[in-house]
Scaffold this motif. Sequence first.
Motif, PDB file in Angstrom:
ATOM      1  N   GLY A 297     -17.942  87.634 108.870  1.00 57.81           N
ATOM      2  CA  GLY A 297     -18.122  86.282 109.386  1.00 57.81           C
ATOM      3  C   GLY A 297     -18.317  85.217 108.339  1.00 57.81           C
TER       4      GLY A 297
ATOM      5  N   GLN B  38     -18.477  81.784 110.297  1.00 56.26           N
ATOM      6  CA  GLN B  38     -17.635  81.460 111.435  1.00 56.26           C
ATOM      7  C   GLN B  38     -17.707  82.560 112.480  1.00 56.26           C
ATOM      8  OE1 GLN B  38     -13.565  81.152 110.204  1.00 56.26           O
ATOM      9  NE2 GLN B  38     -13.606  83.074 109.089  1.00 56.26           N
ATOM     10  N   ILE B  39     -17.280  82.213 113.690  1.00 62.60           N
ATOM     11  CA  ILE B  39     -17.261  83.180 114.780  1.00 62.60           C
ATOM     12  C   ILE B  39     -16.043  82.900 115.654  1.00 62.60           C
ATOM     13  CG2 ILE B  39     -18.757  81.796 116.286  1.00 62.60           C
ATOM     14  CD1 ILE B  39     -18.625  85.652 116.105  1.00 62.60           C
TER      15      ILE B  39
ATOM     16  N   VAL C  14     -14.187  84.336 119.434  1.00 63.39           N
ATOM     17  CA  VAL C  14     -14.274  85.147 120.647  1.00 63.39           C
ATOM     18  C   VAL C  14     -12.944  84.978 121.372  1.00 63.39           C
ATOM     19  CG1 VAL C  14     -15.454  85.393 122.865  1.00 63.39           C
ATOM     20  CG2 VAL C  14     -16.765  84.852 120.823  1.00 63.39           C
TER      21      VAL C  14
ATOM     22  N   ARG D  54      -8.672  81.934 122.962  1.00 68.71           N
ATOM     23  CA  ARG D  54      -9.491  82.145 121.767  1.00 68.71           C
ATOM     24  C   ARG D  54     -10.363  80.920 121.527  1.00 68.71           C
ATOM     25  NH1 ARG D  54      -4.625  84.435 120.760  1.00 68.71           N
ATOM     26  NH2 ARG D  54      -4.670  86.590 120.034  1.00 68.71           N
TER      27      ARG D  54
ATOM     28  N   HIS E 265     -13.056  79.491 118.620  1.00 68.05           N
ATOM     29  CA  HIS E 265     -13.408  79.715 117.222  1.00 68.05           C
ATOM     30  C   HIS E 265     -14.284  78.565 116.741  1.00 68.05           C
ATOM     31  CE1 HIS E 265     -12.616  79.685 112.813  1.00 68.05           C
ATOM     32  NE2 HIS E 265     -12.739  80.977 112.988  1.00 68.05           N
TER      33      HIS E 265
ATOM     34  N   ARG F 221     -24.492  82.237 113.504  1.00 71.08           N
ATOM     35  CA  ARG F 221     -23.245  82.893 113.920  1.00 71.08           C
ATOM     36  C   ARG F 221     -23.496  83.776 115.135  1.00 71.08           C
ATOM     37  NH1 ARG F 221     -20.489  87.821 112.937  1.00 71.08           N
ATOM     38  NH2 ARG F 221     -18.245  87.495 112.960  1.00 71.08           N
ATOM     39  N   GLU F 222     -24.552  84.555 115.117  1.00 65.86           N
ATOM     40  CA  GLU F 222     -24.851  85.437 116.250  1.00 65.86           C
ATOM     41  C   GLU F 222     -25.233  84.650 117.497  1.00 65.86           C
ATOM     42  OE1 GLU F 222     -24.056  88.637 116.500  1.00 65.86           O
ATOM     43  OE2 GLU F 222     -23.185  88.186 114.543  1.00 65.86           O
TER      44      GLU F 222
ATOM     45  N   ARG G 271     -24.117  81.664 118.235  1.00 62.60           N
ATOM     46  CA  ARG G 271     -22.875  81.070 118.715  1.00 62.60           C
ATOM     47  C   ARG G 271     -21.963  82.123 119.339  1.00 62.60           C
ATOM     48  NH1 ARG G 271     -23.877  76.556 120.306  1.00 62.60           N
ATOM     49  NH2 ARG G 271     -21.687  76.039 120.305  1.00 62.60           N
ATOM     50  N   ARG G 272     -22.016  83.355 118.853  1.00 60.92           N
ATOM     51  CA  ARG G 272     -21.233  84.427 119.476  1.00 60.92           C
ATOM     52  C   ARG G 272     -21.675  84.588 120.932  1.00 60.92           C
ATOM     53  NH1 ARG G 272     -19.033  89.063 117.358  1.00 60.92           N
ATOM     54  NH2 ARG G 272     -20.460  89.077 115.588  1.00 60.92           N
TER      55      ARG G 272
ATOM     56  N   TRP H   9     -20.441  81.581 122.970  1.00 58.37           N
ATOM     57  CA  TRP H   9     -19.010  81.593 123.270  1.00 58.37           C
ATOM     58  C   TRP H   9     -18.653  82.695 124.259  1.00 58.37           C
ATOM     59  CZ3 TRP H   9     -17.318  77.166 122.856  1.00 58.37           C
ATOM     60  CH2 TRP H   9     -17.560  76.348 121.765  1.00 58.37           C
ATOM     61  N   GLN H  10     -19.336  83.827 124.207  1.00 55.74           N
ATOM     62  CA  GLN H  10     -19.082  84.871 125.203  1.00 55.74           C
ATOM     63  C   GLN H  10     -19.473  84.378 126.598  1.00 55.74           C
ATOM     64  OE1 GLN H  10     -21.197  88.065 123.251  1.00 55.74           O
ATOM     65  NE2 GLN H  10     -19.297  88.906 122.419  1.00 55.74           N
TER      66      GLN H  10
END
Length: 131
Positions: free
Chosen positions: A4, A12-13, A15, A98, A100, A110-111, A113-114, A117-118
């Motif tokens: 990442g 960055q991330i 999904v 996607r 991003h 990052r985690e 935001r993951r 986004w999920q």
Amino acid sequence: MPTGLTQDAGWQIGVSRTLPHPVEAVWEFVSGPDGIALWLGAGAVLTPERGAPYRTADGVTGEVRGYRTADRIRVTHGTTTVQIALSPAADGARTTLRLHQEHLASAEERERRRAHWQHVMDQVAAALERR
């Protein structure tokens, strides 16, 4: 280098999810007011021109960096950059969506935001199913 972390875009991330809808239906939703509110923030209105500013109801500001109809939207979002992109499946009946985000501050962000986004992806999928 840790997963990442990039030399150019920092943390960055990304999904992605393949949705059982054609590109036109996914684009209509994600580029419309309800979709933009989900992925960018309530109150955001995007003008499809490079450099066009926007502001969310929460006060986050940014500008359009790229806008290609039925393909992708790229915007600054505060200190980060967010992109939403669509790719049609070979059969034309499905679309890979996607999301991003780059220029994040840390692995922890990052985690966070993951997970964000999920959740957004779940909301987009549910909204498309209701249509």
